[in-house]
Design a protein around this motif. Structure first.
Motif, PDB file in Angstrom:
ATOM      1  N   SER A   3      -8.425   6.348 -45.302  1.00  0.00           N
ATOM      2  CA  SER A   3      -9.639   5.666 -45.300  1.00  0.00           C
ATOM      3  C   SER A   3     -10.513   6.184 -45.565  1.00  0.00           C
ATOM      4  CB  SER A   3     -10.334   4.643 -44.337  1.00  0.00           C
ATOM      5  OG  SER A   3      -9.592   4.072 -44.291  1.00  0.00           O
ATOM      6  N   LEU A   4     -10.867   7.574 -45.086  1.00  0.00           N
ATOM      7  CA  LEU A   4     -11.391   9.042 -45.014  1.00  0.00           C
ATOM      8  C   LEU A   4     -11.027   9.413 -46.594  1.00  0.00           C
ATOM      9  CD1 LEU A   4     -10.158  11.223 -42.424  1.00  0.00           C
ATOM     10  CD2 LEU A   4     -12.909   9.072 -42.598  1.00  0.00           C
ATOM     11  N   LEU A   5      -9.565   9.077 -47.027  1.00  0.00           N
ATOM     12  CA  LEU A   5      -9.566   9.836 -49.003  1.00  0.00           C
ATOM     13  C   LEU A   5      -9.919   8.648 -49.756  1.00  0.00           C
ATOM     14  CD1 LEU A   5      -5.717  11.091 -48.282  1.00  0.00           C
ATOM     15  CD2 LEU A   5      -7.127  12.121 -48.312  1.00  0.00           C
ATOM     16  N   MET A   6     -10.059   7.762 -49.506  1.00  0.00           N
ATOM     17  CA  MET A   6     -11.066   6.785 -49.846  1.00  0.00           C
ATOM     18  C   MET A   6     -12.748   7.422 -50.912  1.00  0.00           C
ATOM     19  SD  MET A   6     -12.118   2.449 -50.097  1.00  0.00           S
ATOM     20  CE  MET A   6     -12.412   2.879 -48.498  1.00  0.00           C
ATOM     21  N   ASP A   7     -12.916   7.886 -49.469  1.00  0.00           N
ATOM     22  CA  ASP A   7     -14.663   8.728 -49.649  1.00  0.00           C
ATOM     23  C   ASP A   7     -14.164   9.521 -50.015  1.00  0.00           C
ATOM     24  OD1 ASP A   7     -15.670   5.720 -49.028  1.00  0.00           O
ATOM     25  OD2 ASP A   7     -16.075   7.099 -47.181  1.00  0.00           O
ATOM     26  N   SER A   8     -12.846  10.212 -50.202  1.00  0.00           N
ATOM     27  CA  SER A   8     -13.355  11.476 -51.052  1.00  0.00           C
ATOM     28  C   SER A   8     -13.419  12.072 -52.327  1.00  0.00           C
ATOM     29  CB  SER A   8     -11.572  12.416 -50.996  1.00  0.00           C
ATOM     30  OG  SER A   8     -10.764  11.622 -51.344  1.00  0.00           O
ATOM     31  N   ASP A   9     -14.009  13.185 -52.567  1.00  0.00           N
ATOM     32  CA  ASP A   9     -14.166  13.527 -54.119  1.00  0.00           C
ATOM     33  C   ASP A   9     -12.845  13.260 -54.821  1.00  0.00           C
ATOM     34  OD1 ASP A   9     -16.065  15.094 -56.161  1.00  0.00           O
ATOM     35  OD2 ASP A   9     -14.395  16.201 -56.168  1.00  0.00           O
ATOM     36  N   ARG A  10     -12.404  13.177 -55.820  1.00  0.00           N
ATOM     37  CA  ARG A  10     -11.363  12.799 -57.100  1.00  0.00           C
ATOM     38  C   ARG A  10     -10.735  14.998 -56.694  1.00  0.00           C
ATOM     39  NH1 ARG A  10     -12.697  13.010 -62.628  1.00  0.00           N
ATOM     40  NH2 ARG A  10     -11.981  11.154 -62.979  1.00  0.00           N
ATOM     41  N   THR A  11     -11.424  15.591 -57.003  1.00  0.00           N
ATOM     42  CA  THR A  11     -10.679  16.460 -57.240  1.00  0.00           C
ATOM     43  C   THR A  11      -9.850  16.932 -55.265  1.00  0.00           C
ATOM     44  OG1 THR A  11     -12.379  18.354 -56.240  1.00  0.00           O
ATOM     45  CG2 THR A  11     -12.018  18.022 -58.370  1.00  0.00           C
ATOM     46  N   PHE A  12      -9.697  15.984 -54.683  1.00  0.00           N
ATOM     47  CA  PHE A  12      -9.549  16.744 -53.444  1.00  0.00           C
ATOM     48  C   PHE A  12      -7.382  16.120 -53.326  1.00  0.00           C
ATOM     49  CE2 PHE A  12      -7.761  15.602 -49.040  1.00  0.00           C
ATOM     50  CZ  PHE A  12      -8.006  16.707 -48.427  1.00  0.00           C
ATOM     51  N   GLY A  13      -7.404  15.229 -54.478  1.00  0.00           N
ATOM     52  CA  GLY A  13      -6.026  15.622 -54.834  1.00  0.00           C
ATOM     53  C   GLY A  13      -5.324  16.719 -55.097  1.00  0.00           C
ATOM     54  N   GLU A  14      -6.055  17.713 -55.481  1.00  0.00           N
ATOM     55  CA  GLU A  14      -5.614  19.090 -56.136  1.00  0.00           C
ATOM     56  C   GLU A  14      -4.673  19.828 -54.864  1.00  0.00           C
ATOM     57  OE1 GLU A  14      -7.953  21.083 -58.917  1.00  0.00           O
ATOM     58  OE2 GLU A  14      -8.418  19.230 -60.186  1.00  0.00           O
ATOM     59  N   TYR A  15      -6.240  19.577 -53.591  1.00  0.00           N
ATOM     60  CA  TYR A  15      -5.875  20.817 -52.442  1.00  0.00           C
ATOM     61  C   TYR A  15      -4.075  19.766 -52.064  1.00  0.00           C
ATOM     62  CZ  TYR A  15      -6.596  21.960 -47.811  1.00  0.00           C
ATOM     63  OH  TYR A  15      -6.156  22.650 -46.432  1.00  0.00           O
ATOM     64  N   LEU A  16      -4.705  18.096 -52.470  1.00  0.00           N
ATOM     65  CA  LEU A  16      -3.253  17.389 -51.598  1.00  0.00           C
ATOM     66  C   LEU A  16      -1.798  17.626 -51.853  1.00  0.00           C
ATOM     67  CD1 LEU A  16      -3.505  14.185 -50.701  1.00  0.00           C
ATOM     68  CD2 LEU A  16      -3.569  14.982 -49.227  1.00  0.00           C
ATOM     69  N   LEU A  17      -1.904  18.605 -53.369  1.00  0.00           N
ATOM     70  CA  LEU A  17      -0.174  18.625 -54.268  1.00  0.00           C
ATOM     71  C   LEU A  17      -0.628  19.853 -53.686  1.00  0.00           C
ATOM     72  CD1 LEU A  17       0.944  17.898 -56.832  1.00  0.00           C
ATOM     73  CD2 LEU A  17      -0.901  19.054 -57.967  1.00  0.00           C
ATOM     74  N   LEU A  38      -5.100   2.383 -52.165  1.00  0.00           N
ATOM     75  CA  LEU A  38      -5.476   2.019 -53.616  1.00  0.00           C
ATOM     76  C   LEU A  38      -5.537   2.578 -54.245  1.00  0.00           C
ATOM     77  CD1 LEU A  38      -3.552  -1.569 -53.372  1.00  0.00           C
ATOM     78  CD2 LEU A  38      -3.130   0.192 -54.743  1.00  0.00           C
ATOM     79  N   VAL A  39      -6.886   2.500 -53.933  1.00  0.00           N
ATOM     80  CA  VAL A  39      -8.163   3.067 -53.936  1.00  0.00           C
ATOM     81  C   VAL A  39      -8.470   5.087 -54.428  1.00  0.00           C
ATOM     82  CG1 VAL A  39     -10.453   4.327 -53.987  1.00  0.00           C
ATOM     83  CG2 VAL A  39      -9.805   1.676 -53.238  1.00  0.00           C
ATOM     84  N   ALA A  40      -8.002   5.428 -53.507  1.00  0.00           N
ATOM     85  CA  ALA A  40      -7.062   6.847 -53.254  1.00  0.00           C
ATOM     86  C   ALA A  40      -6.389   7.125 -54.427  1.00  0.00           C
ATOM     87  CB  ALA A  40      -7.202   7.571 -52.123  1.00  0.00           C
ATOM     88  N   LEU A  41      -5.007   6.663 -54.438  1.00  0.00           N
ATOM     89  CA  LEU A  41      -4.425   7.337 -55.447  1.00  0.00           C
ATOM     90  C   LEU A  41      -4.818   7.174 -56.897  1.00  0.00           C
ATOM     91  CD1 LEU A  41      -1.250   5.521 -53.919  1.00  0.00           C
ATOM     92  CD2 LEU A  41      -1.182   7.812 -54.208  1.00  0.00           C
ATOM     93  N   ASN A  42      -5.233   6.366 -57.393  1.00  0.00           N
ATOM     94  CA  ASN A  42      -5.450   5.610 -59.269  1.00  0.00           C
ATOM     95  C   ASN A  42      -6.532   6.634 -58.872  1.00  0.00           C
ATOM     96  OD1 ASN A  42      -6.742   4.432 -61.134  1.00  0.00           O
ATOM     97  ND2 ASN A  42      -8.617   3.597 -59.824  1.00  0.00           N
ATOM     98  N   LYS A  43      -7.409   6.954 -57.691  1.00  0.00           N
ATOM     99  CA  LYS A  43      -8.573   8.329 -58.046  1.00  0.00           C
ATOM    100  C   LYS A  43      -7.995   9.070 -58.257  1.00  0.00           C
ATOM    101  CE  LYS A  43     -11.570   8.709 -54.551  1.00  0.00           C
ATOM    102  NZ  LYS A  43     -12.405   8.765 -53.710  1.00  0.00           N
ATOM    103  N   TYR A  44      -7.227  10.332 -57.878  1.00  0.00           N
ATOM    104  CA  TYR A  44      -6.285  10.522 -57.669  1.00  0.00           C
ATOM    105  C   TYR A  44      -5.447  11.424 -59.111  1.00  0.00           C
ATOM    106  CZ  TYR A  44      -7.439  12.028 -53.017  1.00  0.00           C
ATOM    107  OH  TYR A  44      -7.750  11.857 -51.856  1.00  0.00           O
TER     108      TYR A  44
END
Length: 419
Positions: free
Chosen positions: A246-260, A297-303
């Motif tokens: 739920s926190l990831l849903m609000d995160s910036d789209r670039t946070f996916g790079e950090y997770l990566l 779903l929202v977080a994965l789509n954003k990233y």
């Protein structure tokens, strides 16, 4: 006496009101336990007991904290008496400042849980409480503390602490302390973690998840929870992971790079598949299903939309690489069929390659799910994974499943039944 009064308040909220089906009780039979004088006395006892004794018995502090929670928990709409009690405790008696100071003292998970639960309740119930609590800062210096054994999560050097930094420190401690998280059934760390994550979500801490800007500890906490083992069958652990998403849903789209970079996507995708399977197996169409699935779903789509490498990782998980040759062959045959003038049905109404039991078949099933948010967010993710290309999208999910989203995107017009 305090424990008995606390249990009476709890009984009134959790049993009496629910059994009677009462929406409001005037006058409240527990109003005397919510009086300003009683609340002020308890806060005073809590302060004297928790801040001035080194070897304190935390049992009393916890019971007072729980009393304050039940006395200020608004169980029915329009309960002005409880609303006034909550305002009195949080604003006039300055409970948030006291709670932050207690959380640096000798403090176990059970006491920390009760204190943070009070603050979480205020954040979501009392207007202006979020801004008030987030603005509070308490000076901390371990060397000048009036005790030799501070809380295990207390900072090791002099600094100013606030609600969010304290929550993050407590949660990092809960994840790393022994026994391994979340521990046995009576271990309060799992419940504590969920309470903290709920409070962080309520204060929209996820919006701070911007690499290069965000506090490193907050990002570390998020990744550590995402990477907790999925194979452990424990509801507390699953709830912590879903709350973090739920926190990831609000995160910036670039946070996916950090997770990566932190190799967080395998665990995130495994959680995704597990939640989809759980909802389908139990045919869940309630709010809990929406809360469990829509954020991821929202977080994965954003990233996936923001980063080609992440797009490839997620697409390969949903549409495995070893199945692509079969899909591409069927797609080519379908394109020839659509160009043929003799074909009676040109569009593939179902997915070209989604065998029963596969994850991609399960996602296609969600495209016709009764709950609208799940249906729409699933469609948006599959649209992104199809490179936002209508033909590929139809080939992967079927024209019947694709029609609602294609209509939203402006590619087709939905047929309306004629009266």
């Amino acid at each position: 006496l305090i424990r008995a009064a606390k249990n009476l308040l709890r009984w009134y909220i959790q049993i009496f009101l629910e059994r009677k089906g009462i929406s409001t009780v005037l006058p409240s039979p527990v109003a005397s336990l919510q009086s300003p004088g009683i609340l002020e006395l308890l806060v005073c006892i809590l302060e004297q007991h928790a801040l001035k004794e080194e070897n304190l018995q935390q049992y009393l502090s916890r019971n007072i904290s729980l009393y304050l929670f039940y006395a200020t928990y608004i169980a029915v709409p329009g309960d002005e008496g409880t609303q006034k009690a909550l305002h009195h405790v949080m604003v006039e008696l300055k409970f948030p400042q006291l709670a932050l100071r207690i959380l640096t003292r000798p403090c176990n998970a059970a006491l920390a849980l009760s204190l943070i639960r009070n603050l979480h309740n205020a954040i979501i119930t009392l207007q202006g409480a979020s801004k008030l609590i987030l603005a509070i800062k308490v000076d901390w210096d371990v060397h000048s503390a009036p005790f030799s054994d501070p809380a295990p999560w207390a900072p090791s050097h002099q600094q100013s602490i606030d609600f969010q930094s304290t929550c993050v420190n407590v949660l990092l401690w809960a994840l790393s302390s022994d026994p391994p998280f979340p521990g046995k059934e009576d271990d309060k760390r799992g419940e504590l973690a969920s309470e903290i994550l709920g409070a962080l979500y309520a204060t929209r801490a996820g919006q701070q998840l911007v690499p290069g800007v965000c506090d490193e500890k907050l990002m570390e906490m998020v990744v550590n929870i995402v990477k907790l083992p999925n194979e452990v069958q424990d509801k507390r652990l699953t709830q912590c992971k879903l709350s973090t998403v739920s926190l990831l849903m609000d995160s910036d789209r670039t946070f996916g790079e950090y997770l990566l970079q932190k190799n967080g996507f395998p665990d995130l995708l495994n959680l995704f598949e597990a939640q989809v399977s759980d909802i389908l197996n139990k045919t869940r169409v309630d709010n809990s299903a929406t809360a469990a699935l829509v954020p991821i779903l929202v977080a994965l789509n954003k990233y996936a939309s923001a980063n080609p490498e992440i797009h490839t990782i997620i697409k390969s998980f949903v549409f495995p690489v070893d199945a692509e040759p079969v899909f591409q062959e069927k797609a080519q045959e379908q394109e020839k069929r659509e160009l043929s003038s003799t074909a009676k049905q040109k569009k593939n109404m179902g997915p070209l390659d989604a065998p029963e039991g596969t994850f991609r078949r399960k996602l296609c099933t969600l495209l016709t799910w009764p709950e609208g948010h799940i249906k729409r967010c699933t469609g948006e993710l599959l649209w992104t994974l199809s490179s936002s290309e209508p033909t590929e999208f139809v080939h992967r999910v079927g024209f019947g499943n694709a029609l609602p989203l294609l209509s939203v995107k402006g590619f087709v017009k939905m047929p309306f039944p004629q009266s």
